[in-house]
Design a protein around this motif. Sequence first.
Motif, PDB file in Angstrom:
ATOM      1  N   SER A 252      -3.995  -2.807  -2.586  1.00 46.32           N
ATOM      2  CA  SER A 252      -2.572  -2.930  -2.263  1.00 46.32           C
ATOM      3  C   SER A 252      -1.755  -3.489  -3.416  1.00 46.32           C
ATOM      4  CB  SER A 252      -2.391  -3.821  -1.033  1.00 46.32           C
ATOM      5  OG  SER A 252      -2.851  -5.138  -1.308  1.00 46.32           O
TER       6      SER A 252
ATOM      7  N   ARG B 102       1.390  12.882  -0.312  1.00 45.54           N
ATOM      8  CA  ARG B 102       1.071  11.603   0.323  1.00 45.54           C
ATOM      9  C   ARG B 102       1.407  11.650   1.799  1.00 45.54           C
ATOM     10  NH1 ARG B 102       3.797   6.908   1.781  1.00 45.54           N
ATOM     11  NH2 ARG B 102       5.766   7.848   1.090  1.00 45.54           N
TER      12      ARG B 102
ATOM     13  N   SER C  67       2.880   1.466  -3.413  1.00 50.30           N
ATOM     14  CA  SER C  67       2.003   1.819  -4.535  1.00 50.30           C
ATOM     15  C   SER C  67       1.526   3.260  -4.423  1.00 50.30           C
ATOM     16  CB  SER C  67       0.804   0.870  -4.575  1.00 50.30           C
ATOM     17  OG  SER C  67       1.217  -0.460  -4.793  1.00 50.30           O
ATOM     18  N   SER C  68       1.246   3.712  -3.200  1.00 46.60           N
ATOM     19  CA  SER C  68       0.825   5.104  -3.002  1.00 46.60           C
ATOM     20  C   SER C  68       1.928   6.060  -3.422  1.00 46.60           C
ATOM     21  CB  SER C  68       0.459   5.335  -1.534  1.00 46.60           C
ATOM     22  OG  SER C  68      -0.593   4.489  -1.132  1.00 46.60           O
TER      23      SER C  68
ATOM     24  N   GLN D 150      -7.637   7.224  -0.391  1.00 44.44           N
ATOM     25  CA  GLN D 150      -7.015   6.294   0.543  1.00 44.44           C
ATOM     26  C   GLN D 150      -6.788   4.963  -0.155  1.00 44.44           C
ATOM     27  OE1 GLN D 150      -9.226   5.402   4.083  1.00 44.44           O
ATOM     28  NE2 GLN D 150      -7.522   4.310   5.054  1.00 44.44           N
ATOM     29  N   VAL D 151      -5.542   4.555  -0.209  1.00 40.08           N
ATOM     30  CA  VAL D 151      -5.188   3.268  -0.816  1.00 40.08           C
ATOM     31  C   VAL D 151      -5.394   2.196   0.250  1.00 40.08           C
ATOM     32  CG1 VAL D 151      -3.412   1.937  -1.999  1.00 40.08           C
ATOM     33  CG2 VAL D 151      -3.518   4.419  -2.295  1.00 40.08           C
TER      34      VAL D 151
ATOM     35  N   GLN E 128       0.831  -1.202   0.000  1.00 41.43           N
ATOM     36  CA  GLN E 128       0.000   0.000   0.000  1.00 41.43           C
ATOM     37  C   GLN E 128       0.865   1.252   0.000  1.00 41.43           C
ATOM     38  OE1 GLN E 128      -2.826  -1.927   3.181  1.00 41.43           O
ATOM     39  NE2 GLN E 128      -3.649   0.080   2.668  1.00 41.43           N
ATOM     40  N   LEU E 129       1.879   1.271   0.847  1.00 46.53           N
ATOM     41  CA  LEU E 129       2.757   2.439   0.935  1.00 46.53           C
ATOM     42  C   LEU E 129       3.560   2.626  -0.348  1.00 46.53           C
ATOM     43  CD1 LEU E 129       4.077   2.008   4.602  1.00 46.53           C
ATOM     44  CD2 LEU E 129       2.300   3.579   3.785  1.00 46.53           C
TER      45      LEU E 129
ATOM     46  N   ASN F 287      -0.724   6.065   3.490  1.00 48.52           N
ATOM     47  CA  ASN F 287      -1.378   5.542   2.294  1.00 48.52           C
ATOM     48  C   ASN F 287      -2.541   6.419   1.846  1.00 48.52           C
ATOM     49  OD1 ASN F 287      -2.922   4.874   4.538  1.00 48.52           O
ATOM     50  ND2 ASN F 287      -3.787   3.051   3.579  1.00 48.52           N
TER      51      ASN F 287
ATOM     52  N   GLU G 169      -6.553  -1.775   1.705  1.00 46.47           N
ATOM     53  CA  GLU G 169      -5.962  -3.102   1.522  1.00 46.47           C
ATOM     54  C   GLU G 169      -6.367  -3.734   0.200  1.00 46.47           C
ATOM     55  OE1 GLU G 169      -5.682  -7.375   3.937  1.00 46.47           O
ATOM     56  OE2 GLU G 169      -6.731  -5.648   4.802  1.00 46.47           O
TER      57      GLU G 169
END
Length: 275
Positions: free
Chosen positions: A209, A190, A173-174, A203-204, A170-171, A193, A206
């Motif tokens: 992810s 950012r 990809s964000s 908000q990205v 998630q982190l 996430n 789960e």
Amino acid sequence: MDTIVPPFTTIQAGERSQVSHPVPNRWSRLLTLGGAGILAALLLVVAYADSLAFLFQQWMEDDNYSHGIFVPVIVGYLIWWRRKAVMAAGVVPSWWGVGLVLFGLILFVLGELSTLYVVLYLSLWFVVIGLVIAAIGIHASRAIIFPLGYLLTMFPLPQILEQNLSAQLQLISSAFGVGCLQLIGITAFREGNVIDLGPIQLQVVEACSGLRYLFPLTSLALLCAYLFQDRVWKKILLVASAVPIAIVLNGLRIGMIGLLIEWYGQGAAEGFMHA
């Protein structure tokens, strides 16, 4: 008139025993193994009915493991494809397989007591491997070592590992998505996430992810590496490339959502984002 009596042929004791007791050929051995395999499969289905039902449910409902339903079919084909190599190695039953079956049954008891499906899945895998080794032996099993190991890709990861991996993706990809937006001149920041686009925050979660890309791609990369007849380092590179490809695909998806919001407003990205 004299009659000519044909000479008698003598049959040695060893030859007589061969005539009266023919050695079973390869096909009879295969039929025996096939019958034993079908019986063992039926017993496994009965013993692991609950685990298999839950596994099938995960395949159908969890996008992260939707590829799992194809794995048994692929493994069956790979074993059939390697059948000549198995026969060439020599089919000699081994007691080592019985030991693996017993170990798998111990895991089965532990899994039932702890109600942990991951333990039950490992139990099933060890029992299957043990039955194969017990039936055809260690040397013949080496010819199908990849298909047997590939079975593990159809099982879900333990929940704690999946959650930790999902949080890291998630982190990453964000950060990649924000980088894509900033690269084309869109103001985006950012925090964890959460992506700040000004009036709208993304908000990205789960579900976004990237695991739904990572697991199928890794499974496919392993299969391609096995079929790819080339140097080992190229196979390793092929499998390792599944991780960055999954991250890039998911990051581009996040960046595309931000781009749609910037151009057409929040309504343009409905169904694709989590805000």
